[in-house]
Structure formats: C-alpha cells, structure tokens
Write an enzyme that holds these catalytic residues in place. Structure first.
Site, PDB file in Angstrom:
ATOM      1  N   LYS A   1     -65.423  60.422  38.897  1.00 15.02           N
ATOM      2  CA  LYS A   1     -64.902  61.652  39.506  1.00 15.02           C
ATOM      3  C   LYS A   1     -63.397  61.774  39.243  1.00 15.02           C
TER       4      LYS A   1
ATOM      5  N   SER B   1     -65.102  64.496  44.880  1.00 12.95           N
ATOM      6  CA  SER B   1     -65.569  63.854  46.105  1.00 12.95           C
ATOM      7  C   SER B   1     -64.413  63.197  46.831  1.00 12.95           C
TER       8      SER B   1
ATOM      9  N   LEU C   1     -76.927  68.115  29.817  1.00 14.79           N
ATOM     10  CA  LEU C   1     -75.605  68.709  29.544  1.00 14.79           C
ATOM     11  C   LEU C   1     -74.934  68.117  28.314  1.00 14.79           C
TER      12      LEU C   1
ATOM     13  N   TYR D   1     -65.481  67.103  48.071  1.00 16.43           N
ATOM     14  CA  TYR D   1     -66.392  67.234  49.214  1.00 16.43           C
ATOM     15  C   TYR D   1     -66.306  66.011  50.095  1.00 16.43           C
TER      16      TYR D   1
ATOM     17  N   TYR E   1     -68.802  55.140  40.238  1.00 19.93           N
ATOM     18  CA  TYR E   1     -69.091  56.550  40.514  1.00 19.93           C
ATOM     19  C   TYR E   1     -67.804  57.296  40.852  1.00 19.93           C
TER      20      TYR E   1
ATOM     21  N   ASN F   1     -79.736  56.322  50.537  1.00 18.02           N
ATOM     22  CA  ASN F   1     -78.513  55.539  50.731  1.00 18.02           C
ATOM     23  C   ASN F   1     -77.657  56.122  51.842  1.00 18.02           C
TER      24      ASN F   1
ATOM     25  N   ASP G   1     -67.664  49.872  52.447  1.00 18.24           N
ATOM     26  CA  ASP G   1     -67.521  50.945  53.439  1.00 18.24           C
ATOM     27  C   ASP G   1     -66.136  50.917  54.088  1.00 18.24           C
TER      28      ASP G   1
ATOM     29  N   LEU H   1     -83.240  67.784  35.335  1.00 19.21           N
ATOM     30  CA  LEU H   1     -84.249  67.366  36.315  1.00 19.21           C
ATOM     31  C   LEU H   1     -84.308  65.844  36.484  1.00 19.21           C
TER      32      LEU H   1
ATOM     33  N   GLY I   1     -80.307  70.647  42.011  1.00 14.57           N
ATOM     34  CA  GLY I   1     -80.036  69.552  42.944  1.00 14.57           C
ATOM     35  C   GLY I   1     -79.722  70.051  44.347  1.00 14.57           C
TER      36      GLY I   1
ATOM     37  N   ASP J   1     -80.149  72.151  34.224  1.00 15.63           N
ATOM     38  CA  ASP J   1     -80.349  70.845  34.865  1.00 15.63           C
ATOM     39  C   ASP J   1     -81.359  70.068  34.021  1.00 15.63           C
TER      40      ASP J   1
HETATM   41  P1  NAD Z   1     -78.062  65.951  43.126  1.00 14.81           P
HETATM   42  O1  NAD Z   1     -78.411  64.690  42.425  1.00 14.81           O
HETATM   43  O2  NAD Z   1     -79.019  66.512  44.092  1.00 14.81           O
HETATM   44  O3  NAD Z   1     -77.712  67.087  42.037  1.00 14.81           O
HETATM   45  C1  NAD Z   1     -77.153  66.786  40.786  1.00 14.81           C
HETATM   46  C2  NAD Z   1     -78.039  67.399  39.712  1.00 14.81           C
HETATM   47  O4  NAD Z   1     -77.485  67.105  38.423  1.00 14.81           O
HETATM   48  C3  NAD Z   1     -79.462  66.862  39.717  1.00 14.81           C
HETATM   49  O5  NAD Z   1     -80.365  67.938  39.853  1.00 14.81           O
HETATM   50  C4  NAD Z   1     -79.619  66.178  38.356  1.00 14.81           C
HETATM   51  O6  NAD Z   1     -80.912  66.314  37.829  1.00 14.81           O
HETATM   52  C5  NAD Z   1     -78.553  66.878  37.529  1.00 14.81           C
HETATM   53  N1  NAD Z   1     -78.024  66.114  36.396  1.00 14.81           N
HETATM   54  C6  NAD Z   1     -77.524  64.846  36.391  1.00 14.81           C
HETATM   55  N2  NAD Z   1     -77.139  64.505  35.150  1.00 14.81           N
HETATM   56  C7  NAD Z   1     -77.384  65.568  34.348  1.00 14.81           C
HETATM   57  C8  NAD Z   1     -77.214  65.814  32.962  1.00 14.81           C
HETATM   58  N3  NAD Z   1     -76.716  64.894  32.137  1.00 14.81           N
HETATM   59  N4  NAD Z   1     -77.586  67.015  32.470  1.00 14.81           N
HETATM   60  C9  NAD Z   1     -78.119  67.959  33.272  1.00 14.81           C
HETATM   61  N5  NAD Z   1     -78.307  67.777  34.599  1.00 14.81           N
HETATM   62  C10 NAD Z   1     -77.932  66.598  35.132  1.00 14.81           C
HETATM   63  O7  NAD Z   1     -76.641  65.723  43.819  1.00 14.81           O
HETATM   64  P2  NAD Z   1     -75.839  66.623  44.850  1.00 14.81           P
HETATM   65  O8  NAD Z   1     -75.795  65.895  46.131  1.00 14.81           O
HETATM   66  O9  NAD Z   1     -76.346  68.008  44.839  1.00 14.81           O
HETATM   67  O10 NAD Z   1     -74.391  66.556  44.222  1.00 14.81           O
HETATM   68  C11 NAD Z   1     -73.917  67.542  43.344  1.00 14.81           C
HETATM   69  C12 NAD Z   1     -72.542  67.139  42.844  1.00 14.81           C
HETATM   70  O11 NAD Z   1     -71.667  66.955  43.944  1.00 14.81           O
HETATM   71  C13 NAD Z   1     -72.545  65.804  42.077  1.00 14.81           C
HETATM   72  O12 NAD Z   1     -71.636  65.905  41.014  1.00 14.81           O
HETATM   73  C14 NAD Z   1     -72.046  64.815  43.101  1.00 14.81           C
HETATM   74  O13 NAD Z   1     -71.398  63.725  42.510  1.00 14.81           O
HETATM   75  C15 NAD Z   1     -71.075  65.677  43.895  1.00 14.81           C
HETATM   76  N6  NAD Z   1     -70.865  65.172  45.265  1.00 14.81           N
HETATM   77  C16 NAD Z   1     -71.960  64.965  46.064  1.00 14.81           C
HETATM   78  C17 NAD Z   1     -71.780  64.470  47.351  1.00 14.81           C
HETATM   79  C18 NAD Z   1     -72.965  64.205  48.237  1.00 14.81           C
HETATM   80  O14 NAD Z   1     -72.817  63.488  49.215  1.00 14.81           O
HETATM   81  N7  NAD Z   1     -74.132  64.769  47.996  1.00 14.81           N
HETATM   82  C19 NAD Z   1     -70.490  64.199  47.809  1.00 14.81           C
HETATM   83  C20 NAD Z   1     -69.402  64.439  46.984  1.00 14.81           C
HETATM   84  C21 NAD Z   1     -69.614  64.934  45.694  1.00 14.81           C
HETATM   85  C1  UD1 Z   2     -71.200  57.638  50.640  1.00  9.99           C
HETATM   86  C2  UD1 Z   2     -70.677  57.110  49.328  1.00  9.99           C
HETATM   87  C3  UD1 Z   2     -69.517  57.963  48.865  1.00  9.99           C
HETATM   88  C4  UD1 Z   2     -69.903  59.441  48.815  1.00  9.99           C
HETATM   89  C5  UD1 Z   2     -70.355  59.829  50.207  1.00  9.99           C
HETATM   90  C6  UD1 Z   2     -70.709  61.291  50.328  1.00  9.99           C
HETATM   91  C7  UD1 Z   2     -71.136  54.688  49.462  1.00  9.99           C
HETATM   92  C8  UD1 Z   2     -70.556  53.325  49.588  1.00  9.99           C
HETATM   93  N1  UD1 Z   2     -70.275  55.721  49.502  1.00  9.99           N
HETATM   94  O1  UD1 Z   2     -70.196  57.410  51.565  1.00  9.99           O
HETATM   95  O2  UD1 Z   2     -69.089  57.566  47.579  1.00  9.99           O
HETATM   96  O3  UD1 Z   2     -68.805  60.230  48.415  1.00  9.99           O
HETATM   97  O4  UD1 Z   2     -71.482  59.018  50.557  1.00  9.99           O
HETATM   98  O5  UD1 Z   2     -72.022  61.494  49.975  1.00  9.99           O
HETATM   99  O6  UD1 Z   2     -72.333  54.866  49.316  1.00  9.99           O
HETATM  100  N2  UD1 Z   2     -74.658  54.262  57.509  1.00  9.99           N
HETATM  101  C9  UD1 Z   2     -75.421  53.441  58.310  1.00  9.99           C
HETATM  102  N3  UD1 Z   2     -76.726  53.226  57.954  1.00  9.99           N
HETATM  103  C10 UD1 Z   2     -77.303  53.781  56.864  1.00  9.99           C
HETATM  104  C11 UD1 Z   2     -76.514  54.634  56.044  1.00  9.99           C
HETATM  105  C12 UD1 Z   2     -75.191  54.840  56.390  1.00  9.99           C
HETATM  106  O7  UD1 Z   2     -74.939  52.919  59.311  1.00  9.99           O
HETATM  107  O8  UD1 Z   2     -78.490  53.530  56.596  1.00  9.99           O
HETATM  108  C13 UD1 Z   2     -73.254  54.541  57.905  1.00  9.99           C
HETATM  109  C14 UD1 Z   2     -72.224  54.108  56.876  1.00  9.99           C
HETATM  110  O9  UD1 Z   2     -71.795  52.791  57.106  1.00  9.99           O
HETATM  111  C15 UD1 Z   2     -71.113  55.148  57.130  1.00  9.99           C
HETATM  112  C16 UD1 Z   2     -71.858  56.399  57.586  1.00  9.99           C
HETATM  113  O10 UD1 Z   2     -73.140  55.937  58.024  1.00  9.99           O
HETATM  114  O11 UD1 Z   2     -70.278  54.725  58.184  1.00  9.99           O
HETATM  115  C17 UD1 Z   2     -72.068  57.401  56.467  1.00  9.99           C
HETATM  116  O12 UD1 Z   2     -72.663  56.761  55.346  1.00  9.99           O
HETATM  117  P1  UD1 Z   2     -73.087  57.563  54.040  1.00  9.99           P
HETATM  118  O13 UD1 Z   2     -73.930  58.719  54.427  1.00  9.99           O
HETATM  119  O14 UD1 Z   2     -73.647  56.581  53.075  1.00  9.99           O
HETATM  120  O15 UD1 Z   2     -71.712  58.186  53.489  1.00  9.99           O
HETATM  121  P2  UD1 Z   2     -70.328  57.442  53.102  1.00  9.99           P
HETATM  122  O16 UD1 Z   2     -70.320  56.044  53.542  1.00  9.99           O
HETATM  123  O17 UD1 Z   2     -69.261  58.323  53.598  1.00  9.99           O
END
Ligand code: NAD
Ligand code: UD1
Length: 368
Positions: free
Chosen positions: A157, A129, A64, A181, A153, A202, A326, A38, A15, A36
């Site tokens: 966590k 998170s 997993l 994070y 979600y 998103n 938000d 996938l 990921g 993973d």
């Molecule tokens: P991602 O979706 O790119 O990576 C997660 C990976 O987990 C994917 O490759 C998916 O295929 C794999 N996966 C999901 N369920 C599985 C299962 N049951 N068995 C095996 N593999 C599985 O997401 P990411 O952005 O790299 O995030 C990684 C971690 O960090 C996640 O736990 C996410 O919740 C956490 N996190 C992400 C963010 C963010 O904004 N990206 C913020 C805070 C926390």
């Molecule tokens: C989102 C998740 C949060 C996650 C975090 C980190 C939601 C409600 N929350 O939060 O759980 O931990 O990402 O990955 O999804 N925005 C726009 N237009 C867009 C997209 C976003 O204006 O098309 C704005 C949002 O209102 C926000 C900022 O950009 O103010 C960041 O948005 P986003 O990237 O989705 O992150 P979080 O809202 O922090």
C-alpha cells in the site's frame, strides 16, 4: 462498439468495498464498469447489485496485470476515472507469500496506470489503508503522521502511494486521491451484499457474525492487557456505505477541481514564474491524501456487546494471547475528510451491527 456514456472503472468491483461503492455510484447517477479477476469474489454479486439498483453494471473478468485485456475495456467504454480496489488484502497471507503480494498489488497498479496514461484517463482514486501508519505514536491518527507499515501487505500500500505520487510529480495532469481506510464493516441495508471472507475470517466483525450465525463456536479475543479502557484492542470501525460515499466525495472533489480548473491554470502560471515552479499550490491537496474513518474507536468487547444487543444472540468469547503485530488503539483524525471533501461518516455502531447481521443471517454461507 463503443459506449459513449461516461463511465467510472471500478477495479476489484465485485469485492466487498467495491460492490458497495458500485451501488452508491449507480444511486448517484454514475455508470460503473467493473473489472475483477474473481480471485476473492463471486460473480453472483452482480445479480444482487442489479436487484438493489435496477441496473447491471458491465463486468469484465480480467486480471489487472493483463494490459491488453484492460486496454480493450478502455476502448469499449468512455472512461473518465478509475477507482482502484483490486488487490490482495490478507495480512497473514502477505507475510507467508510476500512475492505474490508484491507482484499482484504492484503490477496491477502499474498496469492500470500504463493503460490509463495511454488512453488519457488521469483521474484515479486508490484504496490505501490505515495500515500504512503502522503503530502510531498517538491517536487520533492524522494524515501527516509517519508511515511505517509492519507487514508486506501494508508495504504494498505504501509503495503504491509512493508510485502514484511520483506519477503525479512527473505529470500534473493526473488527479490522484489516496484514501486511507480504517476498519470497514457492515453491509448494504438490503442485506443482499456484504463481506464474504472465504475460509477462516481474519477480521473481527466477520468472525463475530459467523459465531452469531453458528458457523463458529466462539470468538477468541486477542489480548486483554492493552492500555485501553477494557484492555482489548480499539479500532475505528466505519460502515461500508459511509466508506462508499467517501469515494463519491473524492470523485466529486476531483471533478470540481477540474471544472474550476484552478490547478491547470495555476500550473501554467507557475511555468512563467520559476520560483514557484517547484511548489505549485495545488500540491497541498492533490494528490489528495485522506483518512476515511469515523474518528472514534471501539474496543473488541464493546463490539461484541453491541452485536449481541442488535442480533439478540449470545456471542461466546474467551481471552487468548495477543495476535502478533497487533496494536493497542487505532482511530482516525477525520477532520481533513470533512474540510476538503465535505464528507463525514454518519452511520452508527448499531447500524454497522444491524446491517452486518441482516447480511449474515440472510446469507449464512455467504454468496452462492
Ligand atoms: P476484496 O478482496 O473483497 O476485494 C478486492 C477485489 O480485487 C476482489 O474481488 C479480488 O478478486 C480482486 N482482485 C485482486 N487481485 C486482482 C487482480 N490482479 N486483477 C483483478 N482483480 C483482482 O477486498 P475489499 O475488502 O473490498 O478491499 C478493497 C480494497 O481496499 C483492497 O485494495 C484492500 O487492500 C483495501 N482495503 C481494505 C480494507 C478492509 O478492511 N477490507 C482496509 C483498508 C484497505
Ligand atoms: C487488520 C489488518 C490491517 C487492516 C485492517 C483493516 C492485521 C494484523 N491487520 O487490522 O492491516 O488494515 O484489518 O481491515 O490483520 N480481534 C480479536 N479476535 C479476532 C479478530 C480480531 O480479538 O478473531 C481483535 C484484534 O486484536 C483487533 C480488533 O479485533 O484489536 C480488530 O481486528 P481486525 O478486524 O483484524 O482489524 P485490525 O487489527 O485493525
């Protein structure tokens, strides 16, 4: 066959954050092994990791929750620790399909911990998170702030954090780091790996970069009446390579804690002193709970203009309604990470935009 080289298991390692952490680990001399299913990543990321590092990490396409299959990985490799990224992460989807989220995220973690315990591997870094804080009463957010996630979600966590704390309380041989994070963005500077959201993005940065590359017409700015400098939402964006290095710092912290072994000794000492038994000192820092953020926030419009400057592209945008759920502003107090792990984010907003743009423009449709 059993590989004797010590390895780090990376769940969710194909990921977004996992793949960047795999690169950072290899560069630091570690041997990551990826598991993973996938469900949200592509196998082609392995070729890219190999191009960047010259090494192809072992990869297992396993869910997993399949304990038997996971156990084979522990039999095959000499695993010393796991970094647990694997999970589902889309907030809106978690509201629509809560059972799938609880099942996937919680069962995966339980399964991983069962197998680790059975194999005597008790060093774990978990991807938590900032979403666990919900709407903070004030910013910057410290680790001891109240926890009140606002969606399924986020609740997975928090529940996993609680499960891991219970596990540690039951067996202090575990070393556990809960890393919260903030908003990971950016990509490896090679432009070979990056964030590749399937479907409609998103999150803000993937959306902006898809507008820049012509995949989307314009950005909707979700609300302009927040109590922030320009009325748009403020977040703590952190470069994914800084985040990856934060995991290395947590791993090293735990390795060092064990090599000095003050904790085990201390725990043994405490056994002979009933008064201190309930609160051995190590409990102040392990489970390690640490924010990984930069400590400063940028608004949506600041992000748009920084991206325009770096890419030379105009990003059309329009103000729309607020997105339900938000919050106005969210950024980290990053002091504990600095004090305990000696880690701070070093990459700038320009780096975040330049690296996102390099990845997006070289791979306009994401991974093949
Ligand atoms: P991602 O979706 O790119 O990576 C997660 C990976 O987990 C994917 O490759 C998916 O295929 C794999 N996966 C999901 N369920 C599985 C299962 N049951 N068995 C095996 N593999 C599985 O997401 P990411 O952005 O790299 O995030 C990684 C971690 O960090 C996640 O736990 C996410 O919740 C956490 N996190 C992400 C963010 C963010 O904004 N990206 C913020 C805070 C926390
Ligand atoms: C989102 C998740 C949060 C996650 C975090 C980190 C939601 C409600 N929350 O939060 O759980 O931990 O990402 O990955 O999804 N925005 C726009 N237009 C867009 C997209 C976003 O204006 O098309 C704005 C949002 O209102 C926000 C900022 O950009 O103010 C960041 O948005 P986003 O990237 O989705 O992150 P979080 O809202 O922090």
């Amino acid at each position: 066959f059993r590989c004797l080289m010590s390895s780090i298991l990376i769940t969710g390692g194909s990921g977004y954050i996992g793949s960047h952490t795999v690169v950072a680990l290899i560069s630091a001399g570690y041997n990551p092994v990826i598991v993973d299913n996938l469900s949200n990543s592509k196998i082609t990321v392995l070729d890219r990791i190999e191009t960047i590092t010259g090494k192809r990490p072992p990869f297992y396409q396993i869910d997993l929750r399949d304990r038997a299959a996971l156990d084979v990985v522990f039999q095959t490799h000499s695993i010393s620790a796991a970094i647990h990224f694997g999970g589902l992460k889309a907030v809106g989807e978690s509201v629509a399909e809560p059972l799938r989220y609880y099942e996937n995220n919680i069962e995966s973690t339980l399964s991983l911990c069962f197998v680790m315990a059975a194999r005597g591997v008790k060093r774990l870094v978990f991807s938590s998170s900032a979403t666990v804080y919900g709407d903070p009463h004030t910013v910057p957010i410290r680790e001891d702030f109240p926890l009140a996630p606002a969606n399924p979600y986020g609740r997975t966590k928090l529940m996993i954090e609680q499960i891991l704390q219970d596990l540690y309380a039951a067996d202090p041989a575990w070393q556990i780091a809960l890393l919260r994070y903030f908003n990971p963005v950016g990509a490896h500077p090679s432009g070979l790996i990056g964030e590749d959201p399937g479907g409609h993005p998103n999150n803000l940065m993937p959306y902006i970069s898809q507008v820049a590359v012509g995949r989307r017409e314009r950005l909707s700015v979700f609300g302009s009446d927040y109590p922030t400098t320009d009325g748009t939402g403020v977040r703590d964006y952190i470069h994914v390579m800084d985040l990856a290095e934060g995991h290395l710092a947590a791993l090293r912290y735990m390795e060092k804690a064990e090599s000095l072994s003050p904790q085990r000794q201390e725990y043994k000492l405490n056994l002979s002193s009933p008064d201190s038994l309930s609160f051995p000192r190590r409990r102040e820092s392990i489970p390690l709970i640490v924010n990984l953020g930069t400590g400063r926030g940028y608004s949506v419009l600041e992000m748009v203009s920084a991206f325009e400057k770096v890419s030379g592209k105009t990003i059309p945008w329009q103000i729309t309604d607020r997105r339900p759920g938000d919050i106005a502003a969210c950024y980290a107090d990053a002091i504990r990470a600095k004090d305990l792990l000696g880690w701070t984010a070093s990459r700038t907003l320009t780096d975040m935009c330049a690296d996102t743009w390099r990845w997006q423009s070289q791979n306009p449709a994401g991974y093949p």
